[in-house]
Design an enzyme around this catalytic site. Structure first.
Site, PDB file in Angstrom:
ATOM      1  N   THR A  84       0.820  -1.212   0.000  1.00  0.00           N
ATOM      2  CA  THR A  84       0.000   0.000   0.000  1.00  0.00           C
ATOM      3  C   THR A  84       0.855   1.263   0.000  1.00  0.00           C
ATOM      4  O   THR A  84       2.004   1.247   0.467  1.00  0.00           O
ATOM      5  CB  THR A  84      -0.893  -0.011   1.267  1.00  0.00           C
ATOM      6  OG1 THR A  84      -1.532   1.254   1.414  1.00  0.00           O
ATOM      7  CG2 THR A  84      -0.065  -0.261   2.532  1.00  0.00           C
ATOM      8  N   ASP A  85       0.258   2.363  -0.458  1.00  0.00           N
ATOM      9  CA  ASP A  85       0.962   3.657  -0.395  1.00  0.00           C
ATOM     10  C   ASP A  85       1.076   4.169   1.035  1.00  0.00           C
ATOM     11  O   ASP A  85       1.878   5.065   1.319  1.00  0.00           O
ATOM     12  CB  ASP A  85       0.256   4.700  -1.286  1.00  0.00           C
ATOM     13  CG  ASP A  85      -1.181   4.986  -0.904  1.00  0.00           C
ATOM     14  OD1 ASP A  85      -1.698   4.366   0.060  1.00  0.00           O
ATOM     15  OD2 ASP A  85      -1.818   5.832  -1.572  1.00  0.00           O
ATOM     16  N   GLU A  86       0.301   3.580   1.966  1.00  0.00           N
ATOM     17  CA  GLU A  86       0.311   4.099   3.343  1.00  0.00           C
ATOM     18  C   GLU A  86       1.652   3.902   4.036  1.00  0.00           C
ATOM     19  O   GLU A  86       1.941   4.550   5.037  1.00  0.00           O
ATOM     20  CB  GLU A  86      -0.804   3.448   4.166  1.00  0.00           C
ATOM     21  CG  GLU A  86      -2.177   3.739   3.608  1.00  0.00           C
ATOM     22  CD  GLU A  86      -3.303   3.541   4.600  1.00  0.00           C
ATOM     23  OE1 GLU A  86      -3.051   3.421   5.809  1.00  0.00           O
ATOM     24  OE2 GLU A  86      -4.461   3.521   4.152  1.00  0.00           O
TER      25      GLU A  86
ATOM     26  N   TYR B  20      -1.756  -0.498  11.014  1.00  0.00           N
ATOM     27  CA  TYR B  20      -1.916  -1.163   9.705  1.00  0.00           C
ATOM     28  C   TYR B  20      -0.715  -0.885   8.811  1.00  0.00           C
ATOM     29  O   TYR B  20      -0.067  -1.801   8.295  1.00  0.00           O
ATOM     30  CB  TYR B  20      -3.218  -0.694   9.026  1.00  0.00           C
ATOM     31  CG  TYR B  20      -3.259  -1.013   7.544  1.00  0.00           C
ATOM     32  CD1 TYR B  20      -3.369  -2.330   7.092  1.00  0.00           C
ATOM     33  CD2 TYR B  20      -3.170  -0.007   6.577  1.00  0.00           C
ATOM     34  CE1 TYR B  20      -3.383  -2.637   5.730  1.00  0.00           C
ATOM     35  CE2 TYR B  20      -3.187  -0.293   5.214  1.00  0.00           C
ATOM     36  CZ  TYR B  20      -3.292  -1.616   4.805  1.00  0.00           C
ATOM     37  OH  TYR B  20      -3.310  -1.916   3.454  1.00  0.00           O
TER      38      TYR B  20
ATOM     39  N   LYS C 266       2.223  -3.368   7.277  1.00  0.00           N
ATOM     40  CA  LYS C 266       2.483  -3.551   5.838  1.00  0.00           C
ATOM     41  C   LYS C 266       3.944  -3.174   5.522  1.00  0.00           C
ATOM     42  O   LYS C 266       4.604  -3.838   4.738  1.00  0.00           O
ATOM     43  CB  LYS C 266       1.516  -2.700   5.000  1.00  0.00           C
ATOM     44  CG  LYS C 266       0.057  -3.145   5.038  1.00  0.00           C
ATOM     45  CD  LYS C 266      -0.194  -4.514   4.439  1.00  0.00           C
ATOM     46  CE  LYS C 266      -0.002  -4.574   2.952  1.00  0.00           C
ATOM     47  NZ  LYS C 266      -0.418  -5.906   2.405  1.00  0.00           N
TER      48      LYS C 266
HETATM   49  P1  NAD Z   1      -9.768  -7.262   2.167  1.00  0.00           P
HETATM   50  O1  NAD Z   1      -9.773  -6.958   3.624  1.00  0.00           O
HETATM   51  O2  NAD Z   1     -10.974  -6.973   1.359  1.00  0.00           O
HETATM   52  O3  NAD Z   1      -9.427  -8.809   1.943  1.00  0.00           O
HETATM   53  C1  NAD Z   1      -8.440  -9.463   2.681  1.00  0.00           C
HETATM   54  C2  NAD Z   1      -8.562 -10.965   2.397  1.00  0.00           C
HETATM   55  O4  NAD Z   1      -7.523 -11.631   3.119  1.00  0.00           O
HETATM   56  C3  NAD Z   1      -9.894 -11.567   2.864  1.00  0.00           C
HETATM   57  O5  NAD Z   1     -10.403 -12.437   1.881  1.00  0.00           O
HETATM   58  C4  NAD Z   1      -9.497 -12.354   4.117  1.00  0.00           C
HETATM   59  O6  NAD Z   1     -10.331 -13.498   4.342  1.00  0.00           O
HETATM   60  C5  NAD Z   1      -8.075 -12.763   3.778  1.00  0.00           C
HETATM   61  N1  NAD Z   1      -7.279 -13.046   4.985  1.00  0.00           N
HETATM   62  C6  NAD Z   1      -7.153 -12.251   6.084  1.00  0.00           C
HETATM   63  N2  NAD Z   1      -6.364 -12.861   6.993  1.00  0.00           N
HETATM   64  C7  NAD Z   1      -5.983 -14.038   6.438  1.00  0.00           C
HETATM   65  C8  NAD Z   1      -5.144 -15.104   6.889  1.00  0.00           C
HETATM   66  N3  NAD Z   1      -4.566 -15.088   8.101  1.00  0.00           N
HETATM   67  N4  NAD Z   1      -4.940 -16.156   6.062  1.00  0.00           N
HETATM   68  C9  NAD Z   1      -5.525 -16.202   4.830  1.00  0.00           C
HETATM   69  N5  NAD Z   1      -6.342 -15.229   4.366  1.00  0.00           N
HETATM   70  C10 NAD Z   1      -6.556 -14.161   5.175  1.00  0.00           C
HETATM   71  O7  NAD Z   1      -8.483  -6.527   1.589  1.00  0.00           O
HETATM   72  P2  NAD Z   1      -8.313  -5.693   0.226  1.00  0.00           P
HETATM   73  O8  NAD Z   1      -8.820  -4.336   0.436  1.00  0.00           O
HETATM   74  O9  NAD Z   1      -8.797  -6.520  -0.883  1.00  0.00           O
HETATM   75  O10 NAD Z   1      -6.712  -5.608   0.200  1.00  0.00           O
HETATM   76  C11 NAD Z   1      -5.950  -6.673  -0.369  1.00  0.00           C
HETATM   77  C12 NAD Z   1      -4.476  -6.340  -0.254  1.00  0.00           C
HETATM   78  O11 NAD Z   1      -4.203  -5.139  -0.962  1.00  0.00           O
HETATM   79  C13 NAD Z   1      -3.997  -6.095   1.181  1.00  0.00           C
HETATM   80  O12 NAD Z   1      -2.719  -6.659   1.309  1.00  0.00           O
HETATM   81  C14 NAD Z   1      -3.946  -4.582   1.313  1.00  0.00           C
HETATM   82  O13 NAD Z   1      -2.978  -4.191   2.239  1.00  0.00           O
HETATM   83  C15 NAD Z   1      -3.585  -4.185  -0.106  1.00  0.00           C
HETATM   84  N6  NAD Z   1      -4.068  -2.864  -0.544  1.00  0.00           N
HETATM   85  C16 NAD Z   1      -5.382  -2.522  -0.410  1.00  0.00           C
HETATM   86  C17 NAD Z   1      -5.836  -1.288  -0.898  1.00  0.00           C
HETATM   87  C18 NAD Z   1      -7.287  -0.870  -0.789  1.00  0.00           C
HETATM   88  O14 NAD Z   1      -7.611   0.278  -1.110  1.00  0.00           O
HETATM   89  N7  NAD Z   1      -8.194  -1.735  -0.390  1.00  0.00           N
HETATM   90  C19 NAD Z   1      -4.925  -0.416  -1.505  1.00  0.00           C
HETATM   91  C20 NAD Z   1      -3.581  -0.801  -1.606  1.00  0.00           C
HETATM   92  C21 NAD Z   1      -3.166  -2.030  -1.135  1.00  0.00           C
HETATM   93  O1  DAU Z   2      -4.167   4.033   0.574  1.00  0.00           O
HETATM   94  C1  DAU Z   2      -4.390   2.654   0.464  1.00  0.00           C
HETATM   95  C2  DAU Z   2      -5.224   2.183   1.642  1.00  0.00           C
HETATM   96  O2  DAU Z   2      -6.536   2.673   1.430  1.00  0.00           O
HETATM   97  C3  DAU Z   2      -5.239   0.663   1.800  1.00  0.00           C
HETATM   98  O3  DAU Z   2      -3.943   0.211   2.081  1.00  0.00           O
HETATM   99  C4  DAU Z   2      -6.187   0.245   2.927  1.00  0.00           C
HETATM  100  O4  DAU Z   2      -6.273  -1.157   2.995  1.00  0.00           O
HETATM  101  C5  DAU Z   2      -7.563   0.807   2.611  1.00  0.00           C
HETATM  102  O5  DAU Z   2      -8.451   0.505   3.670  1.00  0.00           O
HETATM  103  C6  DAU Z   2      -7.501   2.329   2.407  1.00  0.00           C
HETATM  104  O6  DAU Z   2      -7.189   2.994   3.644  1.00  0.00           O
HETATM  105  P1  DAU Z   2      -7.940   4.350   4.093  1.00  0.00           P
HETATM  106  O7  DAU Z   2      -7.846   4.469   5.554  1.00  0.00           O
HETATM  107  O8  DAU Z   2      -7.514   5.495   3.262  1.00  0.00           O
HETATM  108  O9  DAU Z   2      -9.475   3.961   3.626  1.00  0.00           O
HETATM  109  P2  DAU Z   2     -10.892   4.179   4.325  1.00  0.00           P
HETATM  110  O10 DAU Z   2     -11.919   3.799   3.318  1.00  0.00           O
HETATM  111  O11 DAU Z   2     -10.955   3.528   5.665  1.00  0.00           O
HETATM  112  O12 DAU Z   2     -10.937   5.741   4.543  1.00  0.00           O
HETATM  113  C7  DAU Z   2     -10.795   6.638   3.452  1.00  0.00           C
HETATM  114  C8  DAU Z   2     -10.798   8.045   4.031  1.00  0.00           C
HETATM  115  O13 DAU Z   2     -12.123   8.325   4.533  1.00  0.00           O
HETATM  116  C9  DAU Z   2      -9.858   8.246   5.196  1.00  0.00           C
HETATM  117  O14 DAU Z   2      -9.310   9.545   5.144  1.00  0.00           O
HETATM  118  C10 DAU Z   2     -10.742   8.096   6.426  1.00  0.00           C
HETATM  119  C11 DAU Z   2     -12.083   8.628   5.936  1.00  0.00           C
HETATM  120  N1  DAU Z   2     -13.283   8.007   6.561  1.00  0.00           N
HETATM  121  C12 DAU Z   2     -13.387   6.654   6.535  1.00  0.00           C
HETATM  122  C13 DAU Z   2     -14.473   6.023   7.096  1.00  0.00           C
HETATM  123  C14 DAU Z   2     -14.594   4.511   7.107  1.00  0.00           C
HETATM  124  C15 DAU Z   2     -14.274   8.793   7.100  1.00  0.00           C
HETATM  125  O15 DAU Z   2     -14.186  10.042   7.099  1.00  0.00           O
HETATM  126  N2  DAU Z   2     -15.358   8.182   7.651  1.00  0.00           N
HETATM  127  C16 DAU Z   2     -15.498   6.815   7.689  1.00  0.00           C
HETATM  128  O16 DAU Z   2     -16.512   6.306   8.243  1.00  0.00           O
END
Ligand code: NAD
Ligand code: DAU
Length: 360
Positions: free
Chosen positions: A138-140, A164, A168
């Site tokens: 992730t970019d975080e 988190y 990562k």
């Molecule tokens: P998600 O939370 O939707 O899915 C996570 C999956 O991992 C689920 O299917 C869960 O069952 C599985 N999992 C969790 N713990 C496990 C374990 N111990 N063993 C096996 N499986 C397990 O996540 P996502 O949003 O699809 O993110 C996927 C990946 O991409 C993550 O590594 C996250 O850090 C990265 N990522 C997410 C975003 C985003 O915006 N969602 C952006 C950049 C990177």
């Molecule tokens: O940048 C990549 C990341 O983006 C991924 O690595 C993470 O897995 C993914 O969850 C996401 O993280 P964020 O914290 O940015 O996403 P989230 O949807 O939780 O929140 C987006 C923005 O909105 C953040 O600034 C927090 C804000 N927010 C979120 C929620 C859930 C609110 O203001 N209210 C809310 O209820």
């Protein structure tokens, strides 16, 4: 004789991004065997993959990535030659409540996969030849930017702030260490915020679409001035496909769409879109917006520079944000049953049963 040319394990394939990656690979590469390894935590849902579950080249294995012995047995017995690792705990708010779980899954889980892949691969005559371990990050991990400042590049120093992002960042370091120490063919990508179908409705966009539909409050953290850089999930899956096949070993790539939005502006766009699609007066639900206490340690701004990915591999996002949001809102409005099933409480109970207050 094995009729498939490769066997690829995709971890976390039942989650949001993972399910799009599994779908893309299963459909695009019928000669690859795709094994979806997922524990099915609250965030994993096999309904995300109902359209590919019958395919001959798809298999699901319910397994914990931290379960080293079983992961090793799977890698060895199935002659796995590629791993695309997405399984993780992914929600920042949950990491603030339970950091141990994030260290367990994201750090120890990644380490368990790395060690199992290394052991399995080095036990074959060809060793690491033709193998690849691709870690999705992730970019975080880069920390937070000022409003109006620069962008994250691949050389920006890591500076994670939340449990988190710290977990990562740690997993990214382990992946690189396995290349530098053992010569393992690894690759890491860091992507910005994804949105689109099948995202668990605890994240901003699906949560708010669902709340607007049901006329529930929209809890905007702080003043809604935080900025995120949004990418349609299928564009991320396309980038993963390209990088898995063409990316340089031991390298890393940023993935993002140069698409920065303040949270409050996204919330207004969501209200306008949901209202219009439901035939309500546009904007009539703006009064659902409620400013609440800010997230602890809330990163102000993320913004990804993905120039390297474009210039080296020719990847570009395919969708404009307004178009992607329209598609996404329509999907959630048309798939209420999916939303109800993933928020029914079963997943929360599963989560509590599985982890309770267990620490490691
Ligand atoms: P998600 O939370 O939707 O899915 C996570 C999956 O991992 C689920 O299917 C869960 O069952 C599985 N999992 C969790 N713990 C496990 C374990 N111990 N063993 C096996 N499986 C397990 O996540 P996502 O949003 O699809 O993110 C996927 C990946 O991409 C993550 O590594 C996250 O850090 C990265 N990522 C997410 C975003 C985003 O915006 N969602 C952006 C950049 C990177
Ligand atoms: O940048 C990549 C990341 O983006 C991924 O690595 C993470 O897995 C993914 O969850 C996401 O993280 P964020 O914290 O940015 O996403 P989230 O949807 O939780 O929140 C987006 C923005 O909105 C953040 O600034 C927090 C804000 N927010 C979120 C929620 C859930 C609110 O203001 N209210 C809310 O209820």
């Amino acid at each position: 004789m094995n009729k498939f040319s490769r066997t690829i394990v995709i971890t976390g394939g039942a989650g949001f991004i993972g399910s799009h990656v599994v779908r893309l690979f299963v459909n695009k590469y019928p000669d690859y065997r795709i094994i979806n390894l997922d524990l099915l935590t609250y965030a994993g849902n096999l309904a995300n993959l109902s359209d590919v579950e019958h395919k001959e080249n798809y298999e699901f294995v319910k397994m914990d990535i931290c379960d080293y012995d079983n992961v090793l047995r799977l890698f060895e017995s199935q002659h796995v030659d590629g791993i695309i690792h997405l399984a993780a705990e992914s929600h920042v708010d949950r990491s603030i409540k339970d950091p141990f779980l994030f260290a367990r899954t994201n750090v120890m889980g990644t380490l368990s996969l790395l060690q199992a892949a290394k052991t399995a691969w080095l036990n074959t005559p060809e060793g690491f030849e033709g193998k690849r371990f691709y870690h999705i990050s992730t970019d975080e991990v880069y920390g937070a930017l000022e409003i109006g400042g620069g962008l994250f590049t691949e050389t920006t120093p890591y500076s994670p702030h939340s449990p988190y992002s710290a977990s990562k960042a740690s997993s990214d370091h382990f992946v690189r260490a396995f290349h530098d120490t053992y010569g393992m063919p690894t690759i890491v990508t860091n992507c910005s915020n994804n949105y689109g179908p099948y995202q668990f409705p605890e994240k901003l966009i699906p949560l708010f679409i669902n709340n607007i539909r049901h006329r529930r409050q929209l809890p905007v953290y702080g003043k809604g001035e935080n900025v995120r850089d949004w990418l349609y999930v299928e564009d991320h899956a396309r980038a993963i496909d390209l990088i898995f096949h063409k990316g340089k070993t031991a390298d890393s790539y940023n993935i993002g769409g140069f698409n920065e939005w303040r949270n409050i502006d996204i919330v207004r766009l969501l209200v306008a879109t949901v209202d219009r699609l439901l035939g309500r007066k546009e904007g009539e639900d703006l009064d659902l917006i409620t400013f609440v206490t800010d997230r602890q340690g809330h990163d102000l701004r993320y913004a990804i520079d993905s120039t390297k990915l474009k210039s080296e591999l020719g990847w570009e996002p395919s969708l404009q944000f307004e178009e992607g949001i329209e598609k996404t809102v329509r999907w959630y409005l048309e798939n209420e049953q999916w939303l109800n099933s993933v928020t029914s409480g079963d997943y929360e109970q599963y989560y509590a049963r599985m982890y309770g207050d267990k620490k490691c």
